[in-house]
Scaffold this motif. Sequence first.
Motif, PDB file in Angstrom:
ATOM      1  N   LYS A  20      97.309 -63.440  -6.968  1.00 22.84           N
ATOM      2  CA  LYS A  20      96.289 -62.531  -6.965  1.00 22.84           C
ATOM      3  C   LYS A  20      96.167 -60.730  -7.737  1.00 22.84           C
ATOM      4  O   LYS A  20      97.277 -61.255  -8.021  1.00 22.84           O
ATOM      5  N   MET A  23      92.770 -55.274  -6.871  1.00 19.02           N
ATOM      6  CA  MET A  23      91.409 -54.683  -6.971  1.00 19.02           C
ATOM      7  C   MET A  23      91.208 -53.353  -7.444  1.00 19.02           C
ATOM      8  O   MET A  23      91.134 -52.459  -8.281  1.00 19.02           O
ATOM      9  N   THR A 103      85.877 -59.745  -3.353  1.00 20.85           N
ATOM     10  CA  THR A 103      86.369 -59.926  -4.049  1.00 20.85           C
ATOM     11  C   THR A 103      85.482 -60.337  -4.947  1.00 20.85           C
ATOM     12  O   THR A 103      85.309 -60.381  -6.406  1.00 20.85           O
ATOM     13  N   GLU A 104      85.002 -62.069  -4.728  1.00 15.29           N
ATOM     14  CA  GLU A 104      84.306 -62.648  -5.052  1.00 15.29           C
ATOM     15  C   GLU A 104      82.813 -61.846  -5.186  1.00 15.29           C
ATOM     16  O   GLU A 104      82.587 -61.620  -5.925  1.00 15.29           O
ATOM     17  N   LEU A 106      82.293 -58.621  -5.077  1.00 15.88           N
ATOM     18  CA  LEU A 106      82.839 -57.582  -6.612  1.00 15.88           C
ATOM     19  C   LEU A 106      82.358 -58.271  -8.089  1.00 15.88           C
ATOM     20  O   LEU A 106      81.405 -57.727  -8.776  1.00 15.88           O
ATOM     21  N   ASN A 107      83.518 -59.578  -8.039  1.00 16.52           N
ATOM     22  CA  ASN A 107      83.376 -60.095  -9.226  1.00 16.52           C
ATOM     23  C   ASN A 107      81.516 -60.628  -9.774  1.00 16.52           C
ATOM     24  O   ASN A 107      80.882 -60.339 -10.737  1.00 16.52           O
ATOM     25  N   ARG A 110      79.446 -57.454 -10.755  1.00 18.67           N
ATOM     26  CA  ARG A 110      79.713 -57.560 -12.016  1.00 18.67           C
ATOM     27  C   ARG A 110      79.803 -57.995 -13.473  1.00 18.67           C
ATOM     28  O   ARG A 110      79.416 -57.369 -14.482  1.00 18.67           O
ATOM     29  N   LYS A 111      78.598 -59.078 -12.903  1.00 24.89           N
ATOM     30  CA  LYS A 111      78.515 -60.877 -14.423  1.00 24.89           C
ATOM     31  C   LYS A 111      77.207 -59.884 -14.358  1.00 24.89           C
ATOM     32  O   LYS A 111      76.381 -59.542 -13.806  1.00 24.89           O
TER      33      LYS A 111
END
Length: 111
Positions: A20, A23, A103-104, A106-107, A110-111
């Motif tokens: 990992k 972040m 995390t998922e 946030l990702n 961000r896309k």
Amino acid sequence: MCDKLIVGVTVDELVTYKGKHAMIPFEDRIEIVRSIKYVDAAVPQYDMDKLTMCKKLGATMLFVGDDWYGTEKWKEYEKEFEKAGIRIVYFPYTKGVSSTKITEALNAVRK
């Protein structure tokens, strides 16, 4: 439960042992922990050798999440810590909070 609370904050390089990535950078994370009013000191955690660090700091207790409780690894740790006069206290894992899900999410934004 203790007179002084010292918190180990995992350095970025050690976070990668699980494949990992942090972040929040280490320097920011340790400052966040240091700013918590119940924390007397925050120290970098460079490896997984908690027993050596506890001995170095003169700790008599180690607090960890109960997601480790009952695992073979921690059953062995309990024996080693007991020999050193250090008590392990398991805190309930925060139910419903998953760093993977955070995390998922946030990702995804961000896309």
